[in-house]
Design an enzyme around this catalytic site. Structure first.
Site, PDB file in Angstrom:
ATOM      1  N   ASP A 199       0.862  -1.188   0.000  1.00 32.25           N
ATOM      2  CA  ASP A 199       0.000   0.000   0.000  1.00 32.25           C
ATOM      3  C   ASP A 199       0.893   1.231   0.000  1.00 32.25           C
ATOM      4  OD1 ASP A 199      -2.455  -1.393   0.128  1.00 32.25           O
ATOM      5  OD2 ASP A 199      -2.295  -1.598   2.298  1.00 32.25           O
ATOM      6  N   ASP A 216      -7.067  -1.320  -4.549  1.00 32.88           N
ATOM      7  CA  ASP A 216      -8.112  -0.937  -3.589  1.00 32.88           C
ATOM      8  C   ASP A 216      -9.041   0.118  -4.188  1.00 32.88           C
ATOM      9  OD1 ASP A 216      -6.904  -2.615  -1.691  1.00 32.88           O
ATOM     10  OD2 ASP A 216      -5.721  -0.978  -0.843  1.00 32.88           O
TER      11      ASP A 216
END
Length: 154
Positions: free
Chosen positions: A111, A129
């Site tokens: 991330d 995401d």
């Protein structure tokens, strides 16, 4: 085929951006893009959204394979009359596979998009995401429109 192309583009963009972050940044390193709002922060997540279910990789493997199978089935059977619905499914498929690749190869998800909304530091996320959230949001809009079109109340 168009919906699979969307998925492939999401996967490619997701994997390229993650590769750049892993190669160019130390884990935990943060680069300010817009002061007080947007940062690139190299982070790893061995769980699901918001860090839940840490280390439960077997669950993610099974869930992703099932979800991908259902989405492919829906693309084949449910998108002939709605390009909008097909696009949403392509985004969800690409996002699911993008994070699945990380889990499968590394045991964790990379991330890096770090957003502060006012003083709240939103959980760090990635391109996969974003595709998942946008795809599910579009699906919800599609279902609401379809319900109204068919005269059903929600």
């Amino acid at each position: 085929m168009f919906y699979y192309l969307i998925a492939i583009l999401v996967i490619a963009l997701d994997q390229i951006t993650k590769y750049i972050v892993v190669r160019q940044m130390d884990q935990g390193q943060s680069i300010e893009l817009i002061s007080g709002f947007l940062y690139l922060t190299s982070h790893r997540n061995a769980g699901a959204a918001f860090g839940i279910l840490q280390g439960q990789m077997w669950l993610f493997y099974i869930a992703t394979v099932v979800v991908a199978g259902v989405i492919i089935y829906m693309i084949i059977t449910q998108t002939k009359d709605s390009r909008f619905f097909g696009i949403s499914l392509g985004l969800v498929l690409g996002g699911a596979i993008g994070n699945f690749i990380d889990r499968l190869l590394e045991g964790e998800v990379v991330d890096f998009i770090d957003v502060f909304i006012f003083t709240y530091n939103f959980p760090i996320f990635n391109v996969a995401d974003m595709a998942l959230v946008i795809g599910v949001g579009l699906m919800m809009i599609y279902f609401i429109i379809e319900e109204k079109r068919q005269g059903k109340s929600i």
